[in-house]
Every structure is written in C-alpha cells, then in structure tokens.
Design an enzyme around this catalytic site. Structure first.
Site, mmCIF file in Angstrom:
data_model
loop_
_atom_site.group_PDB
_atom_site.id
_atom_site.type_symbol
_atom_site.label_atom_id
_atom_site.label_comp_id
_atom_site.label_asym_id
_atom_site.label_seq_id
_atom_site.Cartn_x
_atom_site.Cartn_y
_atom_site.Cartn_z
ATOM 1 C CG ASP A 120 -2.010 1.106 1.095
ATOM 2 O OD1 ASP A 120 -2.289 1.543 -0.032
ATOM 3 O OD2 ASP A 120 -2.540 1.535 2.143
ATOM 4 N NE ARG A 127 0.274 11.571 5.635
ATOM 5 C CZ ARG A 127 -0.380 10.420 5.486
ATOM 6 N NH1 ARG A 127 -0.060 9.357 6.201
ATOM 7 N NH2 ARG A 127 -1.369 10.326 4.604
ATOM 8 C CG ASP A 166 -1.954 6.432 7.353
ATOM 9 O OD1 ASP A 166 -2.124 7.208 6.401
ATOM 10 O OD2 ASP A 166 -2.345 5.237 7.354
ATOM 11 C CD GLU A 194 -4.414 10.405 5.803
ATOM 12 O OE1 GLU A 194 -4.820 10.360 4.641
ATOM 13 O OE2 GLU A 194 -4.566 9.460 6.594
ATOM 14 C CG ASP A 245 -3.971 8.707 -0.109
ATOM 15 O OD1 ASP A 245 -3.540 7.621 -0.541
ATOM 16 O OD2 ASP A 245 -3.966 9.020 1.092
ATOM 17 N NE ARG A 270 -4.595 4.546 -3.268
ATOM 18 C CZ ARG A 270 -4.409 4.136 -2.016
ATOM 19 N NH1 ARG A 270 -4.480 4.991 -1.017
ATOM 20 N NH2 ARG A 270 -4.150 2.866 -1.754
HETATM 21 C C1 OTU Z 1 -4.186 6.868 4.302
HETATM 22 O O1 OTU Z 1 -5.274 7.273 3.517
HETATM 23 C C2 OTU Z 1 -2.965 6.886 3.400
HETATM 24 O O2 OTU Z 1 -2.706 8.191 2.984
HETATM 25 C C3 OTU Z 1 -3.214 5.954 2.238
HETATM 26 O O3 OTU Z 1 -2.199 6.006 1.286
HETATM 27 C C4 OTU Z 1 -3.367 4.571 2.791
HETATM 28 O O4 OTU Z 1 -3.766 3.706 1.779
HETATM 29 C C5 OTU Z 1 -4.405 4.510 3.916
HETATM 30 O O5 OTU Z 1 -4.331 5.588 4.841
HETATM 31 C C6 OTU Z 1 -4.177 3.274 4.714
HETATM 32 O O6 OTU Z 1 -2.968 3.354 5.433
HETATM 33 O O7 OTU Z 1 -7.183 6.687 5.820
HETATM 34 O O8 OTU Z 1 -7.956 9.073 6.872
HETATM 35 O O9 OTU Z 1 -9.174 7.566 0.060
HETATM 36 O O10 OTU Z 1 -7.726 9.031 1.577
HETATM 37 O O11 OTU Z 1 -7.348 5.765 2.816
HETATM 38 C C7 OTU Z 1 -7.782 8.922 5.551
HETATM 39 C C8 OTU Z 1 -8.103 6.918 0.515
HETATM 40 C C9 OTU Z 1 -7.130 7.653 5.152
HETATM 41 C C10 OTU Z 1 -7.360 7.718 1.543
HETATM 42 C C11 OTU Z 1 -7.564 7.120 2.888
HETATM 43 C C12 OTU Z 1 -6.565 7.724 3.836
#
Ligand code: OTU
Length: 658
Positions: free
Chosen positions: A141, A282, A284, A326, A396, A520
């Site tokens: 991912d 950051r 996630d 995030e 993303d 993506r």
């Molecule tokens: C985040 O993304 C990451 O930026 C993604 O790259 C990962 O795939 C995901 O977490 C899992 O680790 O969870 O709060 O629409 O916007 O998955 C937002 C997809 C997230 C991303 C969403 C996002």
C-alpha cells in the site's frame, strides 16, 4: 494540575519503575510528567481502568516515556526546550512543505539528501518523506502496510541514512516529517505472524473473530474504503481459520486500541521516530483508531481520547515534536482532531485541510466559487495554536469530502453535482480538459473519488497532446492559480513532488502486477530529472511553473499577514467566479493583503466599493505584491484576467516607522 489521587499514584509508580530510570537525572522529564500526569492518568483510566492489569500497564507506560527520554539525543532535547519557548513557531508563514516518496524522487534516502539543494532552490523547508519503514514487496500500500516499525526498508535506505538526512536537513533549516501508520500493520508484521501462529497475546493486538457473527454486525454500518480492490472490512485467514478486521487492504490488519499494550507499543514507536530526528509525525488514518459495532467506526470519541493520550505522553518525552492528523473526513469532523479545547491543540497541532483541497477542485471544474465560499464559511473555527496543512494533491485520490448541505446551499443537487465532478475530472464530460481516472467506485452507494496528477487534472496533459500553446498557457495559469490558493489561505502549503514541474500522469503502473489494481499509482511518479532540468529553459511549462511557484513561496515568506493566526476574512465580491479574502496582520493592522482569484476563463471584475472603507484601502495605490505591478482598474472596478490571482496591498508608507 495537582490532584491527590493521581499524584500519590505517580509517586508510587516512580518508586516502582526500573532502577536504570530511577537513578538518572530526569529533571525536565519529571516536570513535564508532573504537569501531564493527571490528564494521562484520567485518560488511561477512562480507556483501560476496568482491566485487572491496569496498574502494570500504567507503570509500563511511564517506563516507555522515561526510557525514550533517556535515549533522546541532547541536541533534540535542546530543540525541545527552544520550541517550548517559541511555542507558536509552526504558525509562521515561513514554512512551506513538500511530500515525496524517497524512491520515486531520488531512488533512496541518500538520493533525497543529494537533492536537498533542489528543494531549497524552490524554497521548501519542510520535507515529508513518505513511509520509510519496512514493508512487504508487493502488498505494501505504498508503504502504509508496515511490517517492522523500527527499521527502514532496505530498498530506500537504513536508519543511518535517516539520521544523516535529518541532520543534513536541519543544517539547511529544513524540518523532517515522517509517517506513523497507527491504525494497522501489515499481515507480515511479527505481531500478525505470531497471532497467526496461535499466540493469544498477539491475537489480542488485532480484531480477530472465530466466525462471522461479530463481523456481520460491524459490516451493517461500516463503509468500504477500497470497495474495488478490497471489498468488505474483514479477511478470512486460512492459517488461523479466523476472520481479521482489515478496513483498508486485506493485508492491512487493524490494531485493537482497546488493548493498552497496543497503545503503549505504538507510543513507543512514535517516540522511537521522534528520537531519530523527526520534527513532525504524520499520523496516518487517525479517524479509524476506534471500532464500535453500530457505527461507521470513524471519528469515534475514543479515537480522540487515544490521540489526546498520545499527545500528552509525547509531550513528556519529546515536547518539540508535532503531530499532523491525516483525517480525510467530513469538514466538521476534521477540526476535532486539533482537540476540542479553547486555545491549544490537545491532539494534533496540524491537520490536512482536505475540505479546502476538494473545494478548490470544485471551483476549478465549475469555474464558480459559490461552493468554495460556502464550504469555507461552514468550516468550524480553528483553535489558535493549531494550523492547517493546505494541499492540492498528495499520493492519495481526491475525495469529494464536502458537505451535502453546503452543496445544496450553493444551489446544486448533491448526487448530480458529485457525479458531474467525477465525470469532469475523469474526462467524461464534453468540455473537460482533465485527464483523471475514477478511484474507489462503489456501485452500491454511487460514491467515487478521483486519481490523477495535478498537471493532468488541470489540463496540461490534454494540451500537450494536441500541442496547443494557448491551452498549455491556460493550464500553467490554472496550476499557478491553485498554488496561490494554498500559499495565501493560512496554514502550511504542502506541495507534492513533481507538481513543481508539471508532472503528468504516469501510466507505467499498469505494467506492474503489484500496482495495476490501484490507480493511485498514476500520480506517484518517478521524478523525471531531465524534465526538471527544463526549469532552466525559458518559456517551457516546467520553467513557468517552477519559477512561478518559487517566486510565490519567496513572496509568501515575507508577508506576515500570511501567517496563521485566524486572520482571514472572506469577502463577498458579488461575482460568482471570484474568490476573495482578506489576510490581516495581527501585529500591523495596515499590513493587510487582499487576495483575489478568478476561477473563470474569461476576465472578471470586482467592484471595490464592496470593501467599504475597510482599512482605508486606497484603490489608487493598489499593488500586487506577487507581480510587483499595479492591477488593472476601471473606475472603482478591479479587472481580474482569466485564471489570475492578485495579492494586493495599498502600498502606503509604513506608519510605524514614523
Ligand atoms: C491513508 O489514507 C494513506 O494516505 C493511504 O495512502 C493509505 O492507503 C491509507 O491511509 C491506509 O494506510 O485513511 O484518513 O481515500 O484518503 O485511505 C484517511 C483513501 C485515510 C485515503 C484514505 C486515507
């Protein structure tokens, strides 16, 4: 705060912790622990108080904070103290960030270090290197499926390389942002492997079920995040013969934060990276940290409590380190990740402004700023000591995360309007110059998001295909207009690598079995350094975008009114194509800037009398601080060329110097 119960408990705990910790000089650690312990205890008790091992876990928590404090390098401790004194440092207009993949940008971390001068040339002083931790080769991912939180993936470097990069960045006055993937691990992580092998301790780290009873209940209300590539929220594990909660991809196992051991491990990981020299972490997917049957399992109150606890604990060990939330969720929900406090951020000091990002794309597609204005007006006021991360693109997709009620207020029908936007950006719509692709299409709900690079979405790809100079010129203007919006709005602009030279979609991912199922990857480029060289060739789109952006960044850094002190006021310009707002300088009332942007492809005017006698702005003296020129005026009307922006001052002498 002093409160008897937690204070006496703290004293007892300090007697019980390991002797290595007791014997050290931990003066700063103790003052901070004393200040935060009441809250830490309350939160920990609220989340885990009913457990028999509560006290043991609390001792472990204090030990982790203390051990990481002992290990924290003296230079980082020094930085912590400096930031304590200058605690609003991150609200300054001087910060400008860029997010990049180390391998995509320059092969590896060493490569990134060797390209720091390129970032500096542009004016970047905050570097977000996307996930660097160990992850499996295919099922990664993009690095967000971590299989070892304590090591750097050998494909991009080593811990040494991170340390060198962070030292080298610091020498250049550049901050380092690293990712912490809190919500899940890869199924290849040691914890998942041991859970698979039957160890109960590690099965308790995840949401694991013998049959479909609980999963089925969860599924009733949980949305799907990747409906095409990974439908549903649970995955059957052959080896365990059990179901595992996997909200994202089937190989990303959700951690169970109702287990304090999970919280403590992840806190330890955060502090580990803080000690590697990360200035900012950051965090996630923070909206997903708590799961409750009967809910969407996003934005739950406990997810906020976990983050508060994480902040309170990190402050004790590494107070200079900030968090970015995030949380790509509904507008009213995002601001809650600052923590619902009167002034200071209690959770994350910085949050992705996903609402503004999506609204800007809306304004571009519609050439109309009604929804943008409406959406910004509905944004809850931000805390004083917190700031936005303003961005246009990232690794993303673009989710159309604005509010249906705002869409209605702007005069559209939500379903139809969202459909229009997806069609527009994926090039379905007749008039559309965009070259994106739909992502995360959910046929059950009709939802869809958008993939594509900034330049391709803004028309540069289609214009280059037909070698249409006028269209190329137009898309360069659009790209700069969008960047001007994140540079002036308030908050930290976060650029995305490649966008500074107008990088187009990369269709190479379709040849890679590991990537083809996730479009993506079309906007996760391998930096084309030959293309970057064209920034020196006058008249090329690369040169125009790079130089425009470089200038914008330099000008931004010199405008105190662009710092983020809740000093923005929207102006109703009485023209639906214009987006206009004031940025005021809280320390110098006459230093206001009027930001005016035209999202239409024909010239627009703004009647300056709508400003009233606001700040005694003198139209005659107007100057655009970006171009250094006077804007075009016709009587009391400001003329705004197509896709143009102004940063206007009225250039009166600085009265404070008299
Ligand atoms: C985040 O993304 C990451 O930026 C993604 O790259 C990962 O795939 C995901 O977490 C899992 O680790 O969870 O709060 O629409 O916007 O998955 C937002 C997809 C997230 C991303 C969403 C996002």
């Amino acid at each position: 705060m002093y409160e008897q119960v937690s204070h006496s408990l703290l004293n007892e705990i300090l007697d019980e912790v390991k002797s290595e910790i007791r014997d050290r000089d931990l003066r700063h650690f103790y003052t901070r622990l004393g200040a935060n312990f009441y809250v830490i205890h309350q939160l920990f008790n609220h989340l885990y108080g009913k457990r028999e091992d509560f006290r043991e876990q609390l001792i472990r928590l204090v030990e982790v904070m203390a051990t990481r404090y002992v290990q924290r390098h003296v230079s980082l401790k020094q930085l912590d103290s400096e930031r304590e004194k200058d605690h609003n440092w991150f609200l300054s207009q001087e910060w400008v960030g860029m997010a990049l993949y180390a391998d995509g940008f320059a092969d590896n971390l060493q490569g990134v270090e060797s390209k720091l001068h390129y970032l500096q040339e542009l004016g970047i002083n905050m570097l977000h290197v996307m996930p660097v931790m160990v992850c499996p080769e295919g099922a990664s991912d993009g690095g967000y499926a971590v299989s070892d939180f304590r090591n750097v993936d050998p494909r991009v470097g080593s811990l040494d390389a991170i340390n060198t990069l962070s030292a080298s960045a610091r020498k250049r006055g550049m901050l380092l942002i690293l990712d912490m993937v809190l919500n899940h691990t890869s199924d290849q992580h040691e914890w998942a492997q041991r859970a698979r092998a039957g160890e109960q301790k590690y099965q308790d780290y995840y949401y694991i079920f013998d049959n479909r009873d609980v999963p089925d209940m969860f599924e009733e209300t949980m949305p799907e995040i990747f409906p095409e590539s990974s439908p549903g929220n649970f995955t059957w594990d052959e080896q365990m013969q059990k179901w595992v909660m996997t909200v994202f991809n089937s190989y990303q196992w959700d951690l169970d934060y109702s287990n304090p051991a999970v919280f403590i491990e992840m806190l330890d990981n955060n502090l580990f990276w803080a000690n590697q020299g990360a200035d900012i972490l950051r965090l996630d997917a923070v909206a997903f940290l708590w799961k409750k049957i009967g809910t969407t399992c996003q934005n739950e109150r406990e997810a906020h409590l976990i983050l508060q606890l994480m902040k309170d604990c990190c402050q004790v060990t590494a107070p200079g380190v900030l968090f970015i939330a995030e949380a790509i969720v509904a507008p009213v929900e995002i601001a809650k990740y600052f923590g619902e406090d009167a002034v200071i951020a209690k959770e994350c000091e910085i949050a992705y402004n996903a609402t503004y990002m999506a609204l800007l794309w809306d304004a571009l597609a519609t050439k109309n700023t009604q929804l943008l204005r409406q959406g910004i007006q509905s944004l809850p006021t931000k805390l004083d000591r917190a700031t936005w991360l303003n961005y246009l693109r990232c690794h993303d997709d673009i989710g159309l995360g604005f509010d249906d009620a705002d869409i209605v207020r702007a005069g559209y029908q939500p379903l139809a309007h969202r459909q229009f936007l997806v069609d527009y950006f994926t090039g379905q719509y007749d008039d559309s110059i965009a070259r994106g692709q739909p992502f995360g299409v959910n046929h059950k709900t009709g939802d869809a998001r958008i993939s594509g690079s900034l330049a391709s979405l803004a028309g540069l790809e289609s214009a280059m295909e037909t070698s249409d100079d006028l269209e190329i010129e137009k898309s360069v203007k659009v790209i700069l207009l969008l960047h001007s919006m994140i540079c002036s709005f308030g908050g930290i602009p976060l650029l995305y690598y490649g966008d500074e030279i107008g990088t187009l979609n990369n269709y190479g991912y379709m040849q890679d079995d590991n990537k083809v199922g996730d479009n993506r990857w079309m906007h996760r480029p391998n930096m084309d350094w030959e293309k970057a060289e064209r920034r020196h060739q006058h008249g090329t789109p690369e040169q125009q975008i790079f130089d425009g952006l470089k200038k914008m960044i330099a000008v931004r850094k010199g405008i105190p009114a662009f710092a983020d002190f809740n000093n923005r006021e929207l102006v109703d310009a009485e023209n639906p194509h214009l987006f206009v707002f004031w940025r005021t300088d809280p320390f110098m009332p006459l230093g206001s800037i009027l930001v005016v942007c035209n999202f239409d492809d024909s010239p627009q005017y703004m009647d300056l009398t709508v400003l009233g006698n606001r700040g005694m702005f003198e139209y005659g003296n107007l100057r655009d601080i970006f171009s250094g020129e006077s804007p075009r005026l016709f009587k009391d009307q400001l003329v705004v060329p197509p896709f143009h922006f102004y940063w206007l001052t009225d250039e009166r002498p600085d009265v404070s110097s008299f």
